[in-house]
Scaffold this motif. Structure first.
Motif, PDB file in Angstrom:
ATOM      1  N   GLN A  82       0.810  -1.220   0.000  1.00 37.75           N
ATOM      2  CA  GLN A  82       0.000   0.000   0.000  1.00 37.75           C
ATOM      3  C   GLN A  82       0.843   1.269   0.000  1.00 37.75           C
ATOM      4  O   GLN A  82       0.292   2.361  -0.160  1.00 37.75           O
ATOM      5  CB  GLN A  82      -0.928  -0.006   1.218  1.00 37.75           C
ATOM      6  CG  GLN A  82      -1.908  -1.170   1.228  1.00 37.75           C
ATOM      7  CD  GLN A  82      -2.723  -1.229   2.512  1.00 37.75           C
ATOM      8  OE1 GLN A  82      -2.583  -0.367   3.392  1.00 37.75           O
ATOM      9  NE2 GLN A  82      -3.575  -2.230   2.631  1.00 37.75           N
ATOM     10  N   GLY A  83       2.143   1.157   0.219  1.00 34.68           N
ATOM     11  CA  GLY A  83       3.007   2.329   0.214  1.00 34.68           C
ATOM     12  C   GLY A  83       3.720   2.511   1.545  1.00 34.68           C
ATOM     13  O   GLY A  83       3.287   1.989   2.581  1.00 34.68           O
ATOM     14  N   LYS A  84       4.792   3.283   1.512  1.00 36.53           N
ATOM     15  CA  LYS A  84       5.583   3.489   2.724  1.00 36.53           C
ATOM     16  C   LYS A  84       4.818   4.248   3.795  1.00 36.53           C
ATOM     17  O   LYS A  84       5.029   4.023   4.989  1.00 36.53           O
ATOM     18  CB  LYS A  84       6.869   4.237   2.373  1.00 36.53           C
ATOM     19  CG  LYS A  84       7.833   3.444   1.510  1.00 36.53           C
ATOM     20  CD  LYS A  84       9.091   4.234   1.238  1.00 36.53           C
ATOM     21  CE  LYS A  84      10.064   3.436   0.380  1.00 36.53           C
ATOM     22  NZ  LYS A  84      11.308   4.210   0.096  1.00 36.53           N
ATOM     23  N   ASP A  85       3.952   5.166   3.373  1.00 37.71           N
ATOM     24  CA  ASP A  85       3.189   5.943   4.343  1.00 37.71           C
ATOM     25  C   ASP A  85       2.215   5.046   5.105  1.00 37.71           C
ATOM     26  O   ASP A  85       2.087   5.119   6.325  1.00 37.71           O
ATOM     27  CB  ASP A  85       2.450   7.085   3.676  1.00 37.71           C
ATOM     28  CG  ASP A  85       1.527   6.602   2.566  1.00 37.71           C
ATOM     29  OD1 ASP A  85       1.824   5.554   1.957  1.00 37.71           O
ATOM     30  OD2 ASP A  85       0.507   7.271   2.303  1.00 37.71           O
ATOM     31  N   ARG A  86       1.527   4.147   4.375  1.00 45.64           N
ATOM     32  CA  ARG A  86       0.590   3.218   5.020  1.00 45.64           C
ATOM     33  C   ARG A  86       1.339   2.230   5.896  1.00 45.64           C
ATOM     34  O   ARG A  86       0.866   1.853   6.982  1.00 45.64           O
ATOM     35  CB  ARG A  86      -0.199   2.445   3.959  1.00 45.64           C
ATOM     36  CG  ARG A  86      -1.138   3.263   3.112  1.00 45.64           C
ATOM     37  CD  ARG A  86      -2.271   3.842   3.953  1.00 45.64           C
ATOM     38  NE  ARG A  86      -1.966   5.176   4.453  1.00 45.64           N
ATOM     39  CZ  ARG A  86      -2.581   5.743   5.467  1.00 45.64           C
ATOM     40  NH1 ARG A  86      -3.526   5.117   6.118  1.00 45.64           N
ATOM     41  NH2 ARG A  86      -2.251   6.957   5.850  1.00 45.64           N
ATOM     42  N   LEU A  87       2.504   1.805   5.430  1.00 48.01           N
ATOM     43  CA  LEU A  87       3.318   0.866   6.213  1.00 48.01           C
ATOM     44  C   LEU A  87       3.733   1.488   7.546  1.00 48.01           C
ATOM     45  O   LEU A  87       3.640   0.846   8.593  1.00 48.01           O
ATOM     46  CB  LEU A  87       4.562   0.464   5.412  1.00 48.01           C
ATOM     47  CG  LEU A  87       5.566  -0.444   6.142  1.00 48.01           C
ATOM     48  CD1 LEU A  87       4.919  -1.782   6.509  1.00 48.01           C
ATOM     49  CD2 LEU A  87       6.810  -0.665   5.279  1.00 48.01           C
ATOM     50  N   TRP A 219       1.820  16.142   5.759  1.00 46.76           N
ATOM     51  CA  TRP A 219       2.939  16.580   4.918  1.00 46.76           C
ATOM     52  C   TRP A 219       4.067  15.556   4.955  1.00 46.76           C
ATOM     53  O   TRP A 219       4.634  15.197   3.916  1.00 46.76           O
ATOM     54  CB  TRP A 219       3.439  17.943   5.403  1.00 46.76           C
ATOM     55  CG  TRP A 219       4.625  18.455   4.594  1.00 46.76           C
ATOM     56  CD1 TRP A 219       4.592  19.073   3.395  1.00 46.76           C
ATOM     57  CD2 TRP A 219       6.001  18.350   4.978  1.00 46.76           C
ATOM     58  NE1 TRP A 219       5.855  19.382   2.968  1.00 46.76           N
ATOM     59  CE2 TRP A 219       6.758  18.946   3.930  1.00 46.76           C
ATOM     60  CE3 TRP A 219       6.665  17.836   6.091  1.00 46.76           C
ATOM     61  CZ2 TRP A 219       8.149  19.035   3.969  1.00 46.76           C
ATOM     62  CZ3 TRP A 219       8.057  17.913   6.116  1.00 46.76           C
ATOM     63  CH2 TRP A 219       8.783  18.520   5.073  1.00 46.76           C
ATOM     64  N   ILE A 220       4.355  15.054   6.161  1.00 43.46           N
ATOM     65  CA  ILE A 220       5.410  14.029   6.300  1.00 43.46           C
ATOM     66  C   ILE A 220       5.009  12.753   5.565  1.00 43.46           C
ATOM     67  O   ILE A 220       5.822  12.138   4.856  1.00 43.46           O
ATOM     68  CB  ILE A 220       5.675  13.735   7.792  1.00 43.46           C
ATOM     69  CG1 ILE A 220       6.279  14.965   8.479  1.00 43.46           C
ATOM     70  CG2 ILE A 220       6.605  12.538   7.942  1.00 43.46           C
ATOM     71  CD1 ILE A 220       6.434  14.827   9.981  1.00 43.46           C
ATOM     72  N   ALA A 222       2.958  12.455   3.056  1.00 44.92           N
ATOM     73  CA  ALA A 222       2.972  12.693   1.607  1.00 44.92           C
ATOM     74  C   ALA A 222       4.384  12.614   1.057  1.00 44.92           C
ATOM     75  O   ALA A 222       4.623  12.046  -0.023  1.00 44.92           O
ATOM     76  CB  ALA A 222       2.348  14.052   1.294  1.00 44.92           C
ATOM     77  N   ARG A 223       5.341  13.181   1.787  1.00 46.53           N
ATOM     78  CA  ARG A 223       6.736  13.108   1.357  1.00 46.53           C
ATOM     79  C   ARG A 223       7.222  11.673   1.358  1.00 46.53           C
ATOM     80  O   ARG A 223       7.974  11.231   0.478  1.00 46.53           O
ATOM     81  CB  ARG A 223       7.601  13.961   2.295  1.00 46.53           C
ATOM     82  CG  ARG A 223       7.326  15.456   2.218  1.00 46.53           C
ATOM     83  CD  ARG A 223       7.846  16.036   0.909  1.00 46.53           C
ATOM     84  NE  ARG A 223       9.300  15.870   0.792  1.00 46.53           N
ATOM     85  CZ  ARG A 223      10.195  16.743   1.232  1.00 46.53           C
ATOM     86  NH1 ARG A 223       9.780  17.863   1.847  1.00 46.53           N
ATOM     87  NH2 ARG A 223      11.481  16.537   1.068  1.00 46.53           N
ATOM     88  N   LEU A 224       6.808  10.905   2.380  1.00 45.91           N
ATOM     89  CA  LEU A 224       7.214   9.506   2.471  1.00 45.91           C
ATOM     90  C   LEU A 224       6.611   8.686   1.339  1.00 45.91           C
ATOM     91  O   LEU A 224       7.268   7.804   0.777  1.00 45.91           O
ATOM     92  CB  LEU A 224       6.788   8.943   3.826  1.00 45.91           C
ATOM     93  CG  LEU A 224       7.280   7.537   4.190  1.00 45.91           C
ATOM     94  CD1 LEU A 224       8.802   7.515   4.257  1.00 45.91           C
ATOM     95  CD2 LEU A 224       6.702   7.103   5.526  1.00 45.91           C
ATOM     96  N   LYS A 225       5.382   8.971   0.990  1.00 43.61           N
ATOM     97  CA  LYS A 225       4.696   8.237  -0.077  1.00 43.61           C
ATOM     98  C   LYS A 225       5.335   8.514  -1.436  1.00 43.61           C
ATOM     99  O   LYS A 225       5.368   7.649  -2.326  1.00 43.61           O
ATOM    100  CB  LYS A 225       3.216   8.616  -0.106  1.00 43.61           C
ATOM    101  CG  LYS A 225       2.406   7.835  -1.103  1.00 43.61           C
ATOM    102  CD  LYS A 225       0.939   8.216  -1.040  1.00 43.61           C
ATOM    103  CE  LYS A 225       0.105   7.403  -2.005  1.00 43.61           C
ATOM    104  NZ  LYS A 225      -1.353   7.767  -1.914  1.00 43.61           N
ATOM    105  N   ALA A 226       5.848   9.734  -1.615  1.00 40.07           N
ATOM    106  CA  ALA A 226       6.425  10.130  -2.897  1.00 40.07           C
ATOM    107  C   ALA A 226       7.788   9.494  -3.144  1.00 40.07           C
ATOM    108  O   ALA A 226       8.272   9.478  -4.279  1.00 40.07           O
ATOM    109  CB  ALA A 226       6.548  11.657  -2.968  1.00 40.07           C
ATOM    110  N   ARG A 227       8.411   8.963  -2.133  1.00 42.18           N
ATOM    111  CA  ARG A 227       9.734   8.373  -2.302  1.00 42.18           C
ATOM    112  C   ARG A 227       9.667   7.027  -3.018  1.00 42.18           C
ATOM    113  O   ARG A 227       8.739   6.276  -2.846  1.00 42.18           O
ATOM    114  CB  ARG A 227      10.405   8.180  -0.938  1.00 42.18           C
ATOM    115  CG  ARG A 227      10.824   9.485  -0.279  1.00 42.18           C
ATOM    116  CD  ARG A 227      11.576   9.230   1.002  1.00 42.18           C
ATOM    117  NE  ARG A 227      12.047  10.454   1.608  1.00 42.18           N
ATOM    118  CZ  ARG A 227      12.794  10.485   2.734  1.00 42.18           C
ATOM    119  NH1 ARG A 227      13.127   9.365   3.345  1.00 42.18           N
ATOM    120  NH2 ARG A 227      13.181  11.643   3.216  1.00 42.18           N
TER     121      ARG A 227
END
Length: 227
Positions: A82-87, A219-220, A222-227
C-alpha cells in the motif's frame, strides 16, 4: 589447709571460666545456625523470585514472538504494497496495540487453557469509587489510563486516511477499552468502569492532538509516499 582452699578456689575459677567459654561457644554456634537459617531463607526467597521472573518472562516472550511473527508474515507484506506511508502508520498502530495488550492482558496464549478455572468477576460499575474513598492511586487509575489511549486517538484517524471523524475515533476507542475490560477477568485481572471512562477521555484528547498536528503529519506522510 590454706593451700588446699586456694587450690579449690583456683579450680573453681578455672571451671567457671571454662563453663563461661562453653556457654559463649554454644551461643555463638546458635547465632551461626540462626544466621545460616536466615541466609538460607533469604536465598530460597531470591531463588523463588528469580524462578517467578523467568516464568513470567517466558510466558510474555511467547506472546511477543507470536505478535512478531504475525506482523512479519501477514501484515508487513500487506501494508508494504500500500506504500511506505501506510506501512509506517499501520506499523505504529500495530506496535501500540501490542503494547496495550502487554500492559492489560499478557500473558495470553499460556493463560487461555485456564481462563475458566476461576470465577468471572463482573466489572465494577461505580466510577472513581477507589479514588473517592482514598483507596486508590489517582496517578495510576486516572492519569495513566488517559495517557494509555492518547496514541489511539492520534493514530486511528491516520490509519483511516481522512475519513475518520471525532465520533468514529472516540467510539472505536470505547469499543477497544470495553473489549479489554470485559476480557480482563478471564485472565484473572480486575475490570473497572473508571478505566473505561478514562480511556475514552484519552482517546478524545488524542484526536485533539491529531487535529493540531494534522498538517505536519500529512505533509510528512505525503513526502514519504512520494519516495
Amino acid at each position: 589447709m590454706i593451700g588446699r582452699q586456694e587450690e579449690g578456689e583456683a579450680a573453681k575459677g578455672i571451671s567457671n571460666i571454662l563453663l563461661t567459654a562453653a556457654i559463649s561457644a554454644c551461643q555463638g554456634g546458635l547465632n551461626v545456625i540462626r544466621m545460616g537459617g536466615i541466609m538460607s531463607a533469604w536465598q530460597t526467597e531470591r531463588q523463588a523470585e528469580r524462578g517467578d521472573g523467568m516464568k513470567y518472562f517466558i510466558q510474555d516472550f511467547i506472546d511477543v514472538t507470536a505478535l512478531v511473527f504475525l506482523y512479519a508474515f501477514v501484515f508487513f507484506k500487506k501494508w508494504r504494497i500500500q506504500g511506505k506511508d501506510r506501512l509506517l502508520v499501520n506499523t505504529l498502530m500495530y506496535a501500540y496495540l501490542s503494547l496495550v495488550l502487554y500492559v492489560t492482558m499478557m500473558p495470553v496464549i499460556v493463560s487461555i487453557p485456564f481462563m475458566l478455572d476461576h470465577p468471572y468477576k463482573p466489572m465494577n460499575l461505580a466510577p472513581f469509587i477507589d479514588v473517592s474513598l482514598g483507596r486508590g492511586d489517582f496517578f495510576r487509575q486516572v492519569f495513566l489510563n488517559v495517557v494509555m489511549t492518547l496514541p489511539f486517538g492520534f493514530l486511528f484517524p491516520l490509519t483511516r486516511g481522512k475519513r475518520a471523524k471525532f465520533g468514529a475515533t472516540v467510539f472505536s476507542c470505547f469499543l477497544m477499552s470495553l473489549g479489554i475490560e470485559l476480557l480482563q477477568p478471564f485472565f484473572d485481572r480486575s475490570s473497572d468502569i473508571t478505566d473505561l471512562i478514562t480511556n475514552v477521555i484519552g482517546g478524545a484528547l488524542g484526536y485533539g492532538l491529531y487535529v493540531v498536528f494534522k498538517p505536519v503529519t500529512f505533509w510528512i506522510l505525503a513526502r514519504l509516499k512520494a519516495r
